[in-house]
Scaffold this motif. Structure first.
Motif, PDB file in Angstrom:
ATOM      1  N   ARG A 181      -8.645   3.461  -5.360  1.00  0.00           N
ATOM      2  CA  ARG A 181      -7.416   4.840  -6.445  1.00  0.00           C
ATOM      3  C   ARG A 181      -6.895   4.173  -4.746  1.00  0.00           C
ATOM      4  O   ARG A 181      -7.521   3.786  -3.587  1.00  0.00           O
ATOM      5  CB  ARG A 181      -7.499   5.966  -5.800  1.00  0.00           C
ATOM      6  N   SER A 218      -2.783   7.018  -6.233  1.00  0.00           N
ATOM      7  CA  SER A 218      -2.035   6.589  -7.654  1.00  0.00           C
ATOM      8  C   SER A 218      -3.741   7.518  -7.961  1.00  0.00           C
ATOM      9  O   SER A 218      -4.485   7.963  -7.511  1.00  0.00           O
ATOM     10  CB  SER A 218      -2.427   4.776  -7.342  1.00  0.00           C
ATOM     11  N   ILE A 245      -3.305  -1.530  -8.254  1.00  0.00           N
ATOM     12  CA  ILE A 245      -2.876  -0.611  -8.772  1.00  0.00           C
ATOM     13  C   ILE A 245      -0.880  -1.016  -8.147  1.00  0.00           C
ATOM     14  O   ILE A 245      -0.920  -1.745  -6.857  1.00  0.00           O
ATOM     15  CB  ILE A 245      -3.325   0.117  -7.958  1.00  0.00           C
ATOM     16  N   THR A 271       2.182  -1.977  -4.173  1.00  0.00           N
ATOM     17  CA  THR A 271       1.195  -2.233  -4.628  1.00  0.00           C
ATOM     18  C   THR A 271      -0.136  -2.735  -4.221  1.00  0.00           C
ATOM     19  O   THR A 271      -0.301  -3.787  -3.037  1.00  0.00           O
ATOM     20  CB  THR A 271       1.541  -3.148  -5.784  1.00  0.00           C
ATOM     21  N   VAL A 328       3.246   2.478  -5.638  1.00  0.00           N
ATOM     22  CA  VAL A 328       2.394   4.135  -5.170  1.00  0.00           C
ATOM     23  C   VAL A 328       3.212   4.513  -3.362  1.00  0.00           C
ATOM     24  O   VAL A 328       3.549   3.893  -2.780  1.00  0.00           O
ATOM     25  CB  VAL A 328       1.075   3.886  -4.320  1.00  0.00           C
TER      26      VAL A 328
END
Length: 267
Positions: free
Chosen positions: A164, A198, A189, A176, A192
């Motif tokens: 994460r 995340s 991901i 990202t 954020v």
């Protein structure tokens, strides 16, 4: 296999007698703590305050973080980008408490000064990463901000790794994470925001044997431009969950430049 945490509930060590067949007898009591036991909360502290002095952390005035002293006097602690404990979580009592950080007493500047204070309220049986953050203010002598991250365990799989992204860039953009070396590579991901984390993402084909290597690029989610260079993490163990965190000060260079690091959350 269910993993068990242990902590020392009390300690009495004594000599039984001076007879040759008698030695040191240990009568230390331990309590077995099953994962997620609601009698306790589980805490990790990650100091992400750039320029922070070396500090130790206290709960309601009692020392909580520990690092071995080399002199018998408290001369070790946690500075920028250091985590306690290194692996796993420390056990604490649930409920509202005051977390403070104090400069180690052997420091040349401001020994024993309290530079951080926050109220935490960990729930029974839950896991948290507590993150003092923001650029250390040399005038007020304070760590200015604080983020609490609840650590929810993913469904681990011995063929995968889980990651994460925690974004703690001071003054930075939403971020990202890309698996690869260019903005055209797959996004793992997305978007954020600062001081947020995340959800877990699984890497289902990490490659290699029991351990693997993961190369990632983090980019400004708004402009789609890289923030720094590709970072390669080595020695990641399948079946574990890792928190990747982007830290530093937006626009800074050197030791305070935005950088990606990681710690092991669950295993």
């Amino acid at each position: 296999m269910k993993k068990i945490l242990y902590f020392m509930a009390g300690c009495i060590v004594f000599f039984a007698s001076c007879k040759p067949d008698k030695g040191l007898v240990e009568n230390t009591k331990y309590e077995k703590i099953a994962v997620g036991d609601p009698k306790y909360s589980y805490l990790k502290i990650l100091n992400l305050s750039p320029n922070s002095p070396v500090v130790n952390f206290y709960l309601n005035g009692a020392k909580f973080s520990t690092k071995q002293s080399t002199t018998g006097i408290e001369n070790a602690g946690y500075t920028y980008n250091q985590v306690f404990p290194d692996f796993g979580y420390a056990v604490a009592t649930p409920g509202s408490q005051t977390l403070t950080g104090k400069v180690i007493p052997t420091a040349t500047a401001d020994p024993s000064l309290e530079v951080f204070s926050a109220t935490i309220n960990p729930a029974p049986g839950k896991y948290y990463t507590l993150v003092p953050s923001g650029l250390y203010d040399a005038t007020t002598k304070k760590i200015p901000s604080f983020v609490t991250v609840e650590d929810t365990r993913p469904a681990l799989d011995s063929t995968k790794i889980f990651i994460r992204l925690l974004n703690v860039i001071s003054g930075g953009p939403s971020t990202t994470l890309i698996r690869g070396t260019t903005v055209a590579d797959p996004k793992i991901i997305s978007n954020v925001g600062v001081n947020t984390v995340s959800d877990w993402a699984e890497i289902s084909s990490p490659g290699g044997g029991p351990t693997t290597t993961l190369g990632v690029l983090f980019i400004d989610a708004g402009t789609n431009t890289p923030i720094g260079s590709t970072v390669t993490f080595t020695g990641l163990t399948k079946g574990r969950a890792y928190t990747l965190y982007i830290r530093g000060i937006w626009g800074a260079t050197g030791t305070n430049a935005p950088t990606l690091s990681f710690y092991t959350s669950f295993y």
